[in-house]
Design a protein around this motif. Sequence first.
Motif, short mmCIF file in Angstrom:
data_model
loop_
_atom_site.label_atom_id
_atom_site.label_comp_id
_atom_site.label_asym_id
_atom_site.label_seq_id
_atom_site.Cartn_x
_atom_site.Cartn_y
_atom_site.Cartn_z
N GLU A 22 105.03 -3.11 65.13
CA GLU A 22 103.53 -3.13 65.24
C GLU A 22 102.97 -1.65 65.60
OE1 GLU A 22 98.85 -5.43 64.41
OE2 GLU A 22 100.65 -6.23 65.63
N LEU A 23 102.77 -1.58 66.95
CA LEU A 23 101.80 -0.60 67.87
C LEU A 23 102.60 0.92 66.61
CD1 LEU A 23 100.23 -0.09 70.17
CD2 LEU A 23 102.20 -0.47 71.50
N ARG A 24 103.85 0.67 66.17
CA ARG A 24 104.49 1.71 66.13
C ARG A 24 103.51 2.58 64.77
NH1 ARG A 24 109.28 -0.30 67.24
NH2 ARG A 24 110.47 0.80 69.54
N TYR A 25 103.81 1.25 63.92
CA TYR A 25 102.79 1.42 62.48
C TYR A 25 101.76 2.10 62.67
CZ TYR A 25 101.11 -0.34 57.82
OH TYR A 25 100.25 0.54 56.85
N ILE A 26 101.11 1.06 63.76
CA ILE A 26 99.68 1.68 63.87
C ILE A 26 99.48 3.10 64.09
CG2 ILE A 26 97.67 1.10 65.14
CD1 ILE A 26 98.22 -2.11 65.06
N ARG A 27 100.22 3.92 65.18
CA ARG A 27 100.16 4.90 65.52
C ARG A 27 100.66 5.59 64.71
NH1 ARG A 27 100.30 5.90 70.83
NH2 ARG A 27 101.36 4.26 72.75
N GLU A 28 100.86 5.92 63.79
CA GLU A 28 102.10 6.12 62.49
C GLU A 28 101.02 6.28 61.39
OE1 GLU A 28 106.51 5.05 62.69
OE2 GLU A 28 105.03 4.07 60.76
N GLN A 29 99.99 5.48 61.02
CA GLN A 29 99.32 5.48 60.22
C GLN A 29 97.51 5.60 61.18
OE1 GLN A 29 99.70 4.42 56.98
NE2 GLN A 29 101.97 4.29 58.12
N ALA A 30 97.84 6.04 61.91
CA ALA A 30 96.09 6.85 62.05
C ALA A 30 96.27 8.36 61.51
CB ALA A 30 96.48 6.75 64.05
N PHE A 31 94.46 8.44 61.66
CA PHE A 31 94.52 9.99 61.46
C PHE A 31 94.55 11.00 62.78
CE2 PHE A 31 91.39 12.64 61.49
CZ PHE A 31 91.03 13.67 59.99
N ALA A 32 94.13 10.72 63.68
CA ALA A 32 94.87 11.00 65.14
C ALA A 32 94.71 10.03 66.15
CB ALA A 32 93.25 12.33 65.16
N TYR A 33 94.93 10.55 66.87
CA TYR A 33 95.36 10.10 68.98
C TYR A 33 94.53 10.59 69.21
CZ TYR A 33 97.64 8.16 72.75
OH TYR A 33 97.56 7.70 73.92
N LEU A 34 93.98 9.82 70.26
CA LEU A 34 92.81 10.02 71.28
C LEU A 34 93.81 10.37 72.52
CD1 LEU A 34 89.61 9.73 70.25
CD2 LEU A 34 91.02 11.34 69.39
N HIS A 35 93.77 11.17 73.67
CA HIS A 35 94.85 10.54 74.56
C HIS A 35 93.98 11.62 75.92
CE1 HIS A 35 98.08 9.96 77.14
NE2 HIS A 35 98.34 11.27 78.20
N GLY A 36 93.26 10.39 77.11
CA GLY A 36 91.89 11.01 77.59
C GLY A 36 93.20 10.41 78.81
N HIS A 37 94.23 10.21 79.52
CA HIS A 37 94.45 10.49 80.51
C HIS A 37 94.48 11.50 81.17
CE1 HIS A 37 96.23 6.93 78.24
NE2 HIS A 37 96.88 6.41 79.19
N GLU A 38 94.22 11.59 82.39
CA GLU A 38 93.55 12.62 83.80
C GLU A 38 94.37 12.25 84.95
OE1 GLU A 38 89.98 14.17 85.78
OE2 GLU A 38 89.86 12.58 84.17
N VAL A 39 95.48 11.42 85.28
CA VAL A 39 96.12 11.37 86.77
C VAL A 39 97.82 10.80 85.85
CG1 VAL A 39 96.43 9.99 88.74
CG2 VAL A 39 94.07 10.39 87.52
#
Length: 383
Positions: free
Chosen positions: A277-294
């Motif tokens: 399900e998580l892969r499906y949610i990633r695939e269908q997203a308009f864009a992914y936001l990644h704020g990881h700094e460390v």
Amino acid sequence: MKKHVFIIGSRGLPAKYGGFETFVEELVKHQSNKNIKYHVACQSENSDKGRPGEHFDYLGADCFVIKVPNIGPARVIAYDMLAINIALKFCKEEQIEEPIFYILGNTIGGFIGHFVKKIHKINGKVFVNPDGLEWKRTKWPMPVRSYLKYAEKKMVKKSDLIISDNSGIKDYLTAEYGKINSEIIAYGTEKISSDLTESKTLVKYKVSDYYLIVGRFVPENNYETLIKAFMESATERDLVIITNHEGNAYFEELRKKTQFDKDLRIKFVGTVYDQNELRYIREQAFAYLHGHEVGGTNPGLLEAMWSTQVNVVLGVNFNRMTAGDSVIYFDKENLLTVLTSVEVLSEDERFVLQKKAKKIINEKYTWEHVCNQYEELFLPNEN
């Protein structure tokens, strides 16, 4: 002659968590050189295949189970100490020569000198993966952060080899401690697509067109920056946030700072444990936001690069070393402008980004490639 590799510092096998546990599982799963024998320390509460003091086989690896005393934060240090001592005893009983002790994380670093001497006495080597600058994580109180920084220094100075999962980590360690003996071997990811046609989570929250955030709910993943910029944007899309926010004091702190609860577009949906399900949610997203700094090579970013067409990523060195030119970078001051530009990307531009990201994954981040690099490191003359 077999090369015996003792892996210290993960919770053990079978993997029930991400990070190091997933890495160890993939390492033994993809083993091709049968002249390597892996021995994996396992915490007793994370293993349903053996009792404390017992050994069991898992995918060809010898797993040994350790009961760790419940002594608070020092428990993780005690676990590594016990694991090394048990492994040394096993080496003596089985007359194992020239073993490699691969220690994941810096936790034991304050005491590493004592153990390095013991390992060197049996002609063994100590390899260390320092992970992603754990001492910078705000979840730790200052005394713990100070210890972790000291532990990092001792690990770098005392070990025979540092294995960084990202060139940004190696660059940091070199700048901080001078020339070090180091190799770079990245984290890996699976190249799998979802076979679902809908997500029960998206159905529950009535979401179909959305930006996505996935990650641990900690300040250094820059939720405040991401949410504020999204709230200021004019997009009519939703923001789906998959994270462990329930019962977390940071959630209330963030609500007070941003008042995100007044923006109906923002959907905190909790965690999604079903990987399909998580892969499906990633695939269908308009864009992914990644704020990881460390951190180094972040597994979530790799998964997004494979699954999501457009990835909007904080432009720190670690992320740039991972994703190259396959994502759109932002800094903390210009995210609103970047989001505005993402809204008007053409389908061709989106396709080009995805093609670049998949090419990078195929070339650098498959588990087969990563595990072959480790085997060449452990047995350099037999690959």
